[in-house]
Design a protein around this motif. Structure first.
Motif, PDB file in Angstrom:
ATOM      1  N   LYS A   1       0.843  -1.183   0.000  1.00 22.10           N
ATOM      2  CA  LYS A   1       0.000   0.000   0.000  1.00 22.10           C
ATOM      3  C   LYS A   1       0.884   1.241   0.000  1.00 22.10           C
ATOM      4  CE  LYS A   1      -3.703   2.361   2.529  1.00 22.10           C
ATOM      5  NZ  LYS A   1      -4.590   2.325   3.717  1.00 22.10           N
ATOM      6  N   ASP A   2       0.646   2.050  -0.994  1.00 24.68           N
ATOM      7  CA  ASP A   2       1.419   3.281  -1.161  1.00 24.68           C
ATOM      8  C   ASP A   2       2.914   2.997  -1.171  1.00 24.68           C
ATOM      9  OD1 ASP A   2      -0.927   4.725  -1.246  1.00 24.68           O
ATOM     10  OD2 ASP A   2      -0.907   5.141   0.922  1.00 24.68           O
TER      11      ASP A   2
ATOM     12  N   ASP B   1     -10.207  -0.953  -1.242  1.00 21.30           N
ATOM     13  CA  ASP B   1      -9.128  -0.084  -1.721  1.00 21.30           C
ATOM     14  C   ASP B   1      -9.728   1.236  -2.195  1.00 21.30           C
ATOM     15  OD1 ASP B   1      -6.816   1.026  -2.609  1.00 21.30           O
ATOM     16  OD2 ASP B   1      -6.579  -0.288  -4.351  1.00 21.30           O
TER      17      ASP B   1
ATOM     18  N   ASN C   1      -7.565   3.351  -5.048  1.00 23.88           N
ATOM     19  CA  ASN C   1      -6.643   2.455  -5.791  1.00 23.88           C
ATOM     20  C   ASN C   1      -5.212   2.584  -5.276  1.00 23.88           C
ATOM     21  OD1 ASN C   1      -6.068   0.453  -7.666  1.00 23.88           O
ATOM     22  ND2 ASN C   1      -5.654   1.932  -9.314  1.00 23.88           N
ATOM     23  N   ARG C   2      -5.066   2.477  -3.971  1.00 22.58           N
ATOM     24  CA  ARG C   2      -3.753   2.627  -3.330  1.00 22.58           C
ATOM     25  C   ARG C   2      -3.103   1.284  -3.001  1.00 22.58           C
ATOM     26  NH1 ARG C   2      -5.196   6.211   1.672  1.00 22.58           N
ATOM     27  NH2 ARG C   2      -2.929   6.025   2.024  1.00 22.58           N
TER      28      ARG C   2
END
Length: 379
Positions: A17-18, A34, A37-38
């Motif tokens: 994530k990220d 999500d 959209n990360r």
């Protein structure tokens, strides 16, 4: 936004994530919320070595994930790690390399070897490790195969370390360069090609020799001279020139045994102690120029003709002497003479198919037979 991720039993998912690793997802169906959209999931194989750029990050920043899913293998200097998966050697990790091996689906154990203290593998280790994958660039194991009736010399970085007998031998090639040489300890033929030699009477010859060389000390043969076969070859060439150059053509052709003995004595004296001995050595062929061969053939032909004439004269003399003795016996014994006449008459009549006897006196065949053989009456 909801994402559905399905992971097979032999796989695991890296939840990111990220750009940050969040967790490692087990096999099964996963639903993820999500927003924006990360999130993303990287699906990787959960068998063998974990080959991913996330490996060092998991080990350093997520030690709990590393302990739960992997065995981290990091051999020190002078060590090699052998990874066994379910009891079978599958990976060899070289010094300076790190391997993260999955433990979620298989039983993993690690065995460390000190390659400096014990550079050679046992027979069982060689069979078990030689097909394992190597984590690193260089080969981990070098196999030295020594044929039957041979001796093998093993070198580490060019230095002789030991001698091995026939068989397969394995060595760790870690921090060193392993090489080997084998020597056949049986007598090996060495053919000495023809070379031009001038005899004492200035006749040009080409001599071919055959020698048998046997290695008696492989270590000395390897260290004494760069190439023992070439060394023996040169010694034989010098010995042939010395033996043939000091003799005439007739001496070379008529006394081959003496020439061979002189060559052998010279080679063995100059050979010294290099772990090699010459078991047999001899002249194989003596090749003459074309015109010289013709001259020698003429000489030999004349000698044989003279010998044949001498034998024929001896036979004629013996036959004449036998005839003389026979004549003397017949002269002294008329009965023997008459028997010889009858024998001759018998040989003649064997070739006659018909005999006509003409007796003009009217006395008939009886008179002819009576007169044919006449024995001298006793005195």
């Amino acid at each position: 936004m909801r994402k559905i991720v399905t992971i097979a039993e032999n796989q695991r998912g890296l939840l990111v994530k990220d750009g940050r690793l969040i967790s490692i997802l087990d096999s099964g169906r996963h639903g993820l919320w999500d927003w924006g959209n990360r999130m993303r999931v990287e699906i990787v194989s959960a068998e063998g070595v974990f080959m991913s750029p996330w490996g060092p990050i998991i080990e350093k920043l997520h030690p709990e994930l590393a302990a739960e899913n992997f065995v981290v293998v990091r051999p020190g200097e002078g060590q090699v790690a052998v990874v066994r998966t379910d009891g079978r050697a599958t990976q060899i990790v070289l010094p300076g390399k790190v391997a993260m091996v999955w433990t979620v689906l298989q039983d993993v154990s690690v065995e460390m070897f000190d390659v400096d203290a014990r550079p050679q593998l046992t027979r069982a280790e060689l069979v078990a490790f030689e097909n394992a994958a190597v984590v690193g660039t260089a080969p981990a194991i070098v196999t030295v195969t020594v044929p039957e009736a041979n001796a093998g010399l093993v070198f580490f970085d060019g230095e002789l370390v030991e001698t091995q007998g026939p068989g397969r031998h394995g060595y760790w090639q870690v921090g060193r360069k392993v090489s080997a040489r084998t020597f056949d300890t049986r007598p090996v033929p060495v053919e000495i090609t023809a070379q031009e030699i001038l005899t004492r009477d200035r006749v040009s010859l080409r001599v071919t020799l055959t020698s048998f060389v046997q290695v008696t000390d492989p270590k000395q043969a390897a260290l004494g001279v760069p190439d023992y076969e070439a060394h023996v070859y040169k010694l034989v060439q010098f010995a042939v020139r010395e033996a043939v150059g000091g003799r005439t053509l007739d001496e070379v052709l008529n006394d081959r045994v003496s020439v061979d003995e002189q060559i052998v004595e010279h080679v063995r004296r100059e050979l010294g102690d290099i772990g090699v001995r010459v078991t047999e050595l001899g002249v194989k062929d003596v090749i003459l120029p074309g015109e010289m061969r013709e001259l020698i053939n003429k000489v030999v032909e004349a000698e044989k003709v003279a010998q044949a004439n001498l034998i024929r004269r001896r036979e004629e003399t013996a036959a004449t002497r036998s005839l003389l003795n026979t004549a003397k016996l017949m002269e002294d014994n008329p009965t023997l003479m008459r028997l010889k006449e009858l024998e001759t008459l018998e040989r003649i009549t064997e070739k006659i198919g018909r005999i006509d006897v003409m007796a003009s006196s009217g006395e008939g065949l009886d008179a002819v037979l009576d007169r044919l053989v006449h024995l001298k009456p006793k005195a």
